[in-house]
Write a protein that holds these residues in place. Structure first.
Motif, PDB file in Angstrom:
ATOM      1  N   ASP A  17       8.127   0.802  -0.320  1.00  7.37           N
ATOM      2  CA  ASP A  17       6.835   1.658   1.026  1.00  7.37           C
ATOM      3  C   ASP A  17       7.538   2.651   2.068  1.00  7.37           C
ATOM      4  O   ASP A  17       8.217   3.089   1.831  1.00  7.37           O
ATOM      5  CB  ASP A  17       5.893   0.235   1.832  1.00  7.37           C
ATOM      6  N   GLN A  18       6.296   3.282   2.735  1.00  4.85           N
ATOM      7  CA  GLN A  18       6.136   4.278   2.912  1.00  4.85           C
ATOM      8  C   GLN A  18       7.376   4.731   4.398  1.00  4.85           C
ATOM      9  O   GLN A  18       8.210   5.829   4.762  1.00  4.85           O
ATOM     10  CB  GLN A  18       4.981   4.953   3.852  1.00  4.85           C
ATOM     11  N   GLN A  45       1.217  -1.333   0.113  1.00  9.09           N
ATOM     12  CA  GLN A  45       0.165  -0.244  -0.058  1.00  9.09           C
ATOM     13  C   GLN A  45       0.883   1.011   0.284  1.00  9.09           C
ATOM     14  O   GLN A  45       2.098   1.011   0.497  1.00  9.09           O
ATOM     15  CB  GLN A  45      -0.642  -0.234   0.872  1.00  9.09           C
ATOM     16  N   SER A  46      -0.230   1.892  -0.607  1.00 14.48           N
ATOM     17  CA  SER A  46       1.122   3.812  -0.716  1.00 14.48           C
ATOM     18  C   SER A  46       2.848   3.595  -1.111  1.00 14.48           C
ATOM     19  O   SER A  46       3.195   4.340  -0.863  1.00 14.48           O
ATOM     20  CB  SER A  46       0.726   4.431   0.461  1.00 14.48           C
ATOM     21  N   SER A  65       6.566   5.965 -10.530  1.00 13.49           N
ATOM     22  CA  SER A  65       5.219   5.423  -9.718  1.00 13.49           C
ATOM     23  C   SER A  65       3.526   6.822 -10.250  1.00 13.49           C
ATOM     24  O   SER A  65       2.740   6.127 -10.733  1.00 13.49           O
ATOM     25  CB  SER A  65       4.737   6.445  -8.146  1.00 13.49           C
ATOM     26  N   GLN A 113      -7.361   9.695  -7.310  1.00 12.78           N
ATOM     27  CA  GLN A 113      -7.279  10.563  -6.572  1.00 12.78           C
ATOM     28  C   GLN A 113      -7.615  11.908  -8.543  1.00 12.78           C
ATOM     29  O   GLN A 113      -8.011  12.436  -7.965  1.00 12.78           O
ATOM     30  CB  GLN A 113      -6.087  11.736  -5.330  1.00 12.78           C
ATOM     31  N   ASP A 115       1.509   8.418  -4.886  1.00 14.90           N
ATOM     32  CA  ASP A 115       2.087   7.019  -5.102  1.00 14.90           C
ATOM     33  C   ASP A 115       1.755   6.306  -6.717  1.00 14.90           C
ATOM     34  O   ASP A 115       0.714   6.818  -7.468  1.00 14.90           O
ATOM     35  CB  ASP A 115       1.687   6.345  -4.282  1.00 14.90           C
ATOM     36  N   ARG A 122      -1.261   4.635  -7.092  1.00  9.12           N
ATOM     37  CA  ARG A 122      -2.369   4.507  -6.999  1.00  9.12           C
ATOM     38  C   ARG A 122      -2.920   6.120  -6.705  1.00  9.12           C
ATOM     39  O   ARG A 122      -3.993   6.200  -7.710  1.00  9.12           O
ATOM     40  CB  ARG A 122      -2.832   3.941  -5.777  1.00  9.12           C
ATOM     41  N   TRP A 123      -2.105   6.864  -6.806  1.00  3.58           N
ATOM     42  CA  TRP A 123      -2.767   8.894  -6.692  1.00  3.58           C
ATOM     43  C   TRP A 123      -2.986   8.618  -8.025  1.00  3.58           C
ATOM     44  O   TRP A 123      -4.029   9.560  -7.799  1.00  3.58           O
ATOM     45  CB  TRP A 123      -1.751   9.324  -6.229  1.00  3.58           C
ATOM     46  N   LYS A 145       5.658   3.409  -4.222  1.00  2.00           N
ATOM     47  CA  LYS A 145       5.995   4.398  -4.599  1.00  2.00           C
ATOM     48  C   LYS A 145       6.939   2.895  -5.829  1.00  2.00           C
ATOM     49  O   LYS A 145       7.723   2.458  -5.487  1.00  2.00           O
ATOM     50  CB  LYS A 145       7.905   4.986  -4.028  1.00  2.00           C
TER      51      LYS A 145
END
Length: 459
Positions: free
Chosen positions: A279-280, A204-205, A230, A445, A438, A440-441, A207
């Motif tokens: 990941d983050q 998740q979230s 990304s 979004q 990321d 999915r952004w 790069k």
């Protein structure tokens, strides 16, 4: 060094390779389909050979047609570019059999790393972190359920031989698993002739970070830093950046060393790219290896000053790398925007036909344009929709963004729909400039907000 090289591709990458060959004083031979008789790459090459009808399988993806053209014209080597035959191990093997150098890795490396599941196993053996997932191929829905229960949701079903988003399905909840698994299985069978699937946990979230590698036949392997890829739509890259500013120094060092370690472990030669998800928390996981030149290679060239195409040619001719790792210095920040003939307002429907007028941005310090489009050109509907790449480089990140804004403003392609407005909106977006996106952004979004804005303007 080779005296004559055949370029087994079309469009902007064929033009890019032909220019590199001319700078190296090597004779170039272009191949073209009947639909590409007036294509720029056929005009720029020293020689050009028609290899068949417009259909890809009858021309650019036809190994026998390509090899026949190379042998008739006396070529010593073939550069496949990307796409088409570039990751076909059987084609590389045919080149080896007839004594024509394939400007890329060996057929063994293409075959072993082209299978995503095999590559995953190889990386585990090399000590490179991989995404949690299935230990072996998943053959039926019952096995899929067992894996899903172990690793959790969301997860991604992937074709072992896949790439470019083909044979992939995201599954967010258990109720979706059976339908998505069957869809992936059917698509994989239709495209690759098998039902070889594996499953990975979705980070998740994350790069999407990739490391550019070069390896020669003398055992030398170096990396040329990383790229941030990304910004994606439908698993296809839209804009790329180098370096990846989201990486902490220790993560950058770790990910680049891991990529080199993996390439050395398999004795990899020529250009290649290892792709990771980060990941983050800065943890990185191997995704796949691309055994070819990447579309986004120019951003690496801009920050390193290394001509990757020319290095590919030197390596294939048997020369040692021109650089040691300590020779590679990184300078500034680079951006690449992919200019596609498509309509973002109509679900990205591809566009083709007559280009009435084509004006690409004027060059200058830090600006590079790679295209095969020109005014009065008839863009065929049979091939990839990308008609150009715009690359900017500046000492300061803000300068690279400002230059790209200016460059996109100058783009004129009359007669076709393009994605230039979308690229301009992304380059001007605060989230993009802040590096706060990321993988999915863009889809989850940005696109809904952008489409709503367009509807409001039109309404």
């Amino acid at each position: 060094m080779f005296g004559k090289v055949l370029v087994a591709n079309r469009g902007e990458i064929a033009v890019r390779i032909i220019r590199a060959l001319r700078e190296m004083n090597i004779t170039s031979v272009a191949v073209y389909s009947e639909a590409d008789r007036n294509a720029m790459h056929a005009e720029l090459a020293d020689e050009a050979v028609c290899i068949g009808p417009a259909k890809t399988l009858d021309s650019y993806a036809n190994p026998i047609a390509i090899l026949s053209a190379a042998m008739v014209t006396g070529c010593e080597a073939i550069h496949p570019g990307y796409g088409f035959l570039s990751e076909r191990s059987d084609f590389a093997a045919l080149c080896e059999d007839v004594g024509i150098s394939f400007i890329g890795p060996s057929s063994y490396h293409i075959r072993s790393m082209g299978n995503k599941h095999n590559a995953r196993v190889t990386m585990i053996e090399a000590g490179v972190p991989v995404i949690p997932g299935s230990d072996d191929l998943v053959l039926d829905i019952e096995e899929a359920r067992q894996v899903a229960e172990r690793i959790g949701y969301p997860l991604m079903i992937k074709a072992a031989d896949g790439g470019g988003g083909k044979g992939m399905r995201r599954v967010d909840v258990p109720e979706e698993l059976e339908d998505k698994f069957m869809q992936a299985q059917a698509e994989t069978q239709a495209i690759y002739g098998n039902q070889h699937l594996y499953i990975e946990q979705i980070i998740q979230s994350a790069k999407h970070i990739e490391v550019q590698l070069l390896g020669d036949t003398h055992g030398n392997v170096i990396h040329l830093g990383e790229r941030d890829c990304s910004l994606q739509r439908n698993n296809q890259k839209v804009i790329e950046f180098a370096p990846a500013l989201s990486l902490a120094p220790e993560t950058r060092e770790g990910i680049c060393k891991a990529a080199v370690r993996a390439a050395k472990a398999i004795e990899y030669t020529n250009a290649g790219t290892i792709e990771f998800l980060v990941d983050q928390a800065g943890n990185y996981y191997f995704m796949e290896m691309n055994t070819r030149l990447q579309v986004e290679h120019p951003v690496t060239e801009m920050i390193t000053g290394v001509d990757l195409v020319q290095e590919q040619i030197r390596i294939a001719s048997g020369e040692a790398l021109s650089y040691r790792q300590e020779d590679i210095q990184f300078s500034g920040f680079a951006i690449e925007c992919r200019l596609n003939a498509e309509n973002p307002r109509a679900n990205f429907m591809p566009s083709s036909g007559h280009i009435n007028r084509c004006i690409m941005p004027a060059g200058g310090l830090g600006l590079r344009v790679e295209t095969a489009a020109y005014s009065e050109y008839e863009l065929p509907p049979f091939y990839d929709s990308m008609i150009g790449k715009i690359i900017t480089h500046h000492d300061q990140r803000e300068g690279a963004f400002q230059m790209m804004k200016r460059a996109l403003y100058e783009v004129v392609v009359e007669g076709l729909e393009t994605n230039v407005d979308l690229l301009d909106a992304l380059i001007g977006n605060e989230t993009v400039f802040a590096d706060a996106f990321d993988t999915r952004w863009l889809e989850s979004q940005f696109m809904p907000a952008w489409n709503a804005m367009l509807e409001a303007e039109e309404g």
